[in-house]
Design an enzyme around this catalytic site. Structure first.
Site, PDB file in Angstrom:
ATOM      1  CB  THR A 140      55.898  33.061  57.175  1.00 46.84           C
ATOM      2  OG1 THR A 140      56.870  33.179  55.782  1.00 46.84           O
ATOM      3  CG2 THR A 140      55.390  34.233  57.271  1.00 46.84           C
ATOM      4  N   GLY A 157      58.230  41.027  59.011  1.00 50.20           N
ATOM      5  CA  GLY A 157      58.542  42.187  57.734  1.00 50.20           C
ATOM      6  C   GLY A 157      57.329  42.651  57.952  1.00 50.20           C
ATOM      7  CD  GLU A 212      49.022  39.435  53.604  1.00 50.40           C
ATOM      8  OE1 GLU A 212      49.544  40.348  53.403  1.00 50.40           O
ATOM      9  OE2 GLU A 212      49.591  38.375  52.844  1.00 50.40           O
TER      10      GLU A 212
HETATM   11 MO1  MOS Z   1      52.201  40.668  52.891  1.00 49.08          MO
HETATM   12  S1  MOS Z   1      51.847  43.121  53.442  1.00 49.08           S
HETATM   13  O1  MOS Z   1      51.788  41.096  51.640  1.00 49.08           O
HETATM   14  O2  MOS Z   1      54.324  41.614  53.151  1.00 49.08           O
END
Ligand code: MOS
Length: 752
Positions: A478, A249, A718
């Site tokens: 993830t 995503g 991230e």
């Molecule tokens: Mo992330 S941009 O918080 O899916």
């Protein structure tokens, strides 16, 4: 310093654990949102506006309606009522493009949906959508890339963003800058970038009486339920969202988009299940992007390299109606020690679909600017960039005046420098060579927020010796399935392959959005509490069930370990498998629920909670043929305790790959002739692929952060992207002598 290694014990926590859902994915059994089929299901294809601004004067649907297999062409007149959703407390009603589809006849960006063709097959629906003719009254549009902040009376609040234009302030940054012996004043630009998860966005909607079920690839099923309930005037209990698997995503699937409402509305009108899968081209138009940013950074320092002033002024583009804020100042105010600081922002409206969060929103473009400025200041001062950063390492979070819960950035720099061989660096531009290639070395630091979202889970222990853990969160690729299995196995002793994990369904206990790198941190307390409660029920049964070997004991004299119940005082030797106890008691299962409280957005935190890290990058440069390659990356991340070093490393590697793309390739261009995102396909939107990616040497410094949860685990989804681009542009400068301050670095930037 502790570093992550294979956990030598049998504990599943900290062990390199392959994905528990891997076999389902590689065998094609994992069902993604568009893999669900229902009897009588129809297919919908949206009609896209081909202007960027104006009004639809007339829609000619006659030819399309007569085509074979076509059931309906929907538009403003016949779609039925779609209400606006309103944002509530927490994760309620969050949506970036708030105008419901077809609400008016105004077109505000190229690709906005103006009609919807529904037919018996996808091909018929596509042909019908292509046959719809629109007549427009065109207006002037603006997709100008030069961003001057709009002069709006007040900068409007957004989902998670500040309202005042000045976001953070201490001391007097202007006068300290004016007096500073050494000054740097530069502007950095990041282009529009588009998330390109391989799974296209898709919605399949089914109405069963008043009950609506929707299959979507959502990063947040509960928020999607809240938005759809509001848009269709339903109680939340009458809406169920199912997201079993997500083909990634990167933020584009965090909040709902208009195609989803269209699928639901069409299914309502036709009383049939409707599936709508958007095209790759539509993925560039109406499901968000990272907005273009323009960021001016001013640094004032002493000759010895101590920062005395930092000013960060940035602007991002936003849509005509919506107010998405790219929080480039996310890390600016706490990353370095500096007495005088000012972070301020503006926004500029453009005829584009609404931007949205993209992996490391705000911090990623923001740190590109501030870390680039630090690298330039280091060169200006002739100080090593690692040393400059260590010189300005803060003792506390100076923006909040509170300590960090766990900040080991200096250890990251030291380990990274050692692994990379940074001490061999010759600062002189173009001075380093290997095998006839010019080498460029660069580095940068990074940070990303860490907190807990509210989370609920339940855990079951069953009479066949298996366990089940369930939460309405999602696995977007993830590793959430695997982490939840590890956590449950850790507590119950049930082996990983006997733990069933159920996610992605609003009929489950409410789980967090798969966003902000917060799922793991949020789920630890919830799953642990749920498991503890299930175990407490089990021990009560063991102590009370007639005929139980522990019948005369009190529950708190008993213990469950490695799947067996025993008397604490006697030790595990006299233990009985919990499945046997349940069977003897004629109990199929015991279930416990658990909950974790949110720490996100706490107005009076005791600690500043963030993850940190750094990247060291080598590029090779062949000026004769203008060939630039990234040849080596060393990344060190401080993300608390790493629960699964295999999945963890995979997250960081993937993020670094994305960082190489950000630095060298990725940008979405809007065609000045019609305002369309013009490179809207995977051939023209260039991303880093295997051939662009060197070995990536990932290290974790393993300092548990007990503020986040008892295991000390923060998130890692991230942070690996932040800081890659400024490390690469620094390496490019070191190799070529060219400072590139607008991403991506293009070969033409580097030619003589
Ligand atoms: Mo992330 S941009 O918080 O899916």
């Amino acid at each position: 310093m502790p570093t992550t290694q294979e956990n030598p014990t049998t504990s599943p926590i900290g062990r390199r654990t392959p994905r528990v859902d891997g076999p389902l994915k590689v065998s094609g059994k994992a069902q993604y949102a568009s893999d669900f089929h229902f009897p009588g299901m129809l297919y919908a294809v949206p009609v896209e506006a081909t202007i960027a601004s104006g009004r639809v004067i007339k829609l000619d649907t006659a030819a399309a309606e007569k085509m074979p297999g076509v059931r309906a062409i929907f538009h403003r007149e016949n779609i039925g009522r779609i209400f606006r959703s309103v944002q509530g407390q927490g994760f309620e009603g969050i949506i970036d493009e708030r105008r419901p589809p077809f609400e008016d006849d105004v077109v505000r960006y190229y690709g906005q949906y103006i009609a919807l063709a529904v037919a018996e097959t996808f091909e018929s629906a596509k042909a019908a959508a292509d046959a719809v003719r629109a007549i427009y009254a065109k207006d002037k549009y603006n997709v100008d890339t030069n961003l001057q902040p709009d002069d709006e009376p007040d900068v409007v609040a957004t989902t998670f963003a500040p309202t005042p234009r000045v976001q953070s302030k201490r001391g007097n940054a202007e006068s300290a800058f004016a007096k500073a012996p050494v000054k740097l004043d530069q502007t950095y630009v990041t282009p529009t970038e588009t998330h390109n998860p391989i799974e296209l966005q898709a919605a399949t909607a089914i109405w069963d009486g008043s009950m609506l079920t929707i299959y979507e690839e959502s990063q947040g099923v509960f928020n999607l339920r809240s938005v759809l309930a509001q848009m269709f005037g339903l109680p939340k209990e009458d809406v169920r969202v199912i997201t079993r698997f997500v083909g990634s995503g990167f933020g584009s699937k965090l909040w709902p988009w208009t195609h989803c409402a269209l699928a639901v509305a069409a299914a309502r009108q036709l009383k049939k299940p409707v599936k709508l899968v958007i095209s790759r081209k539509m993925m560039f138009q109406a499901v968000g992007h990272r907005p273009r940013t323009q960021q001016r950074v001013r640094l004032g320092a002493t000759a010895a390299g101590k920062l005395v002033s930092l000013q960060h002024d940035y602007v991002n583009h936003q849509a005509i109606l919506d107010n998405y804020h790219e929080d480039c100042g996310e890390a600016t105010a706490f990353q370095y020690s500096v007495p005088n600081l000012r972070v301020a922002f503006g926004r500029a409206r453009r005829n584009v679909g609404s931007p949205t969060a993209m992996r490391g929103p705000g911090a990623v473009p923001g740190l590109y600017a501030t870390e680039s400025a630090m690298n330039e200041l280091a060169d200006q001062l002739k100080i090593d960039p690692v040393r400059l950063r260590i010189l300005n390492e803060p003792k506390i979070d100076e923006s909040l005046g509170i300590p960090f819960s766990s900040r080991h950035l200096v250890e990251c720099f030291e380990l990274g420098a050692e692994k990379f061989g940074w001490s061999k660096r010759n600062r002189e531009v173009g001075s380093m060579n290997r095998d006839g290639l010019i080498l460029g070395w660069g580095m940068a630091g990074c940070a990303w927020l860490a907190a807990r979202f509210p989370a609920e889970a339940n855990v079951q222990l069953r009479d066949d010796g298996t366990a089940r853990v369930a939460s309405g969160t999602q696995d977007i690729g993830t590793g959430t399935y695997t982490i939840l299995a590890q956590l449950t196995s850790q507590k119950t002793g049930v082996p990983l392959d006997k733990v069933e994990v159920v996610l992605g369904d609003t009929s489950l206990p409410e789980g967090p959005i798969s966003g902000g790198s917060m799922v793991t941190g949020s789920m630890v307390p919830a799953v642990f509490a749920a498991a503890d409660n299930a175990i407490a029920s089990l021990l009560t049964i063991a102590a009370t069930a007639p005929g139980s070997p522990f019948e005369k004991r009190k529950p708190d004299e008993l213990k469950l370990e490695a799947g067996r119940v025993f008397v604490k005082a006697d030790g595990p030797a006299g233990g009985v498998a919990f499945a046997d106890l349940l069977r003897r008691a004629n109990v199929r299962m015991v279930t416990g629920s658990g909950k974790s409280e949110s720490t996100f957005g706490n107005p009076t935190p005791k600690f500043s909670t963030h993850s940190f890290g750094c990247h060291f990058v080598e590029v090779t440069w062949q000026p004769e043929i203008a060939r630039l390659r990234v040849s080596r990356v060393v990344t060190v991340i401080d993300a608390g305790r790493i629960l699964n070093p295999l999945a963890g490393r995979n997250q960081i590697e993937g993020a670094v790959v994305m960082g190489i793309g950000m630095a060298l390739f990725e940008h979405t261009s809007y065609d000045p002739q019609n305002g369309a995102p013009i490179n809207s396909n995977l051939a023209d939107y260039v991303m880093a692929v295997n051939a662009d990616v060197p070995p990536i040497d990932v290290h974790f410094v393993d300092f548990p952060d007990k503020e986040i949860n008892e295991l000390g685990a923060r998130g890692i989804g991230e942070i690996g992207l932040a800081g890659v681009a400024p490390a690469i542009t620094a390496a490019v400068h070191h190799a070529t002598g060219v400072r590139v301050r607008e991403l991506p670095v293009k070969i033409e930037n580097l030619l003589g």
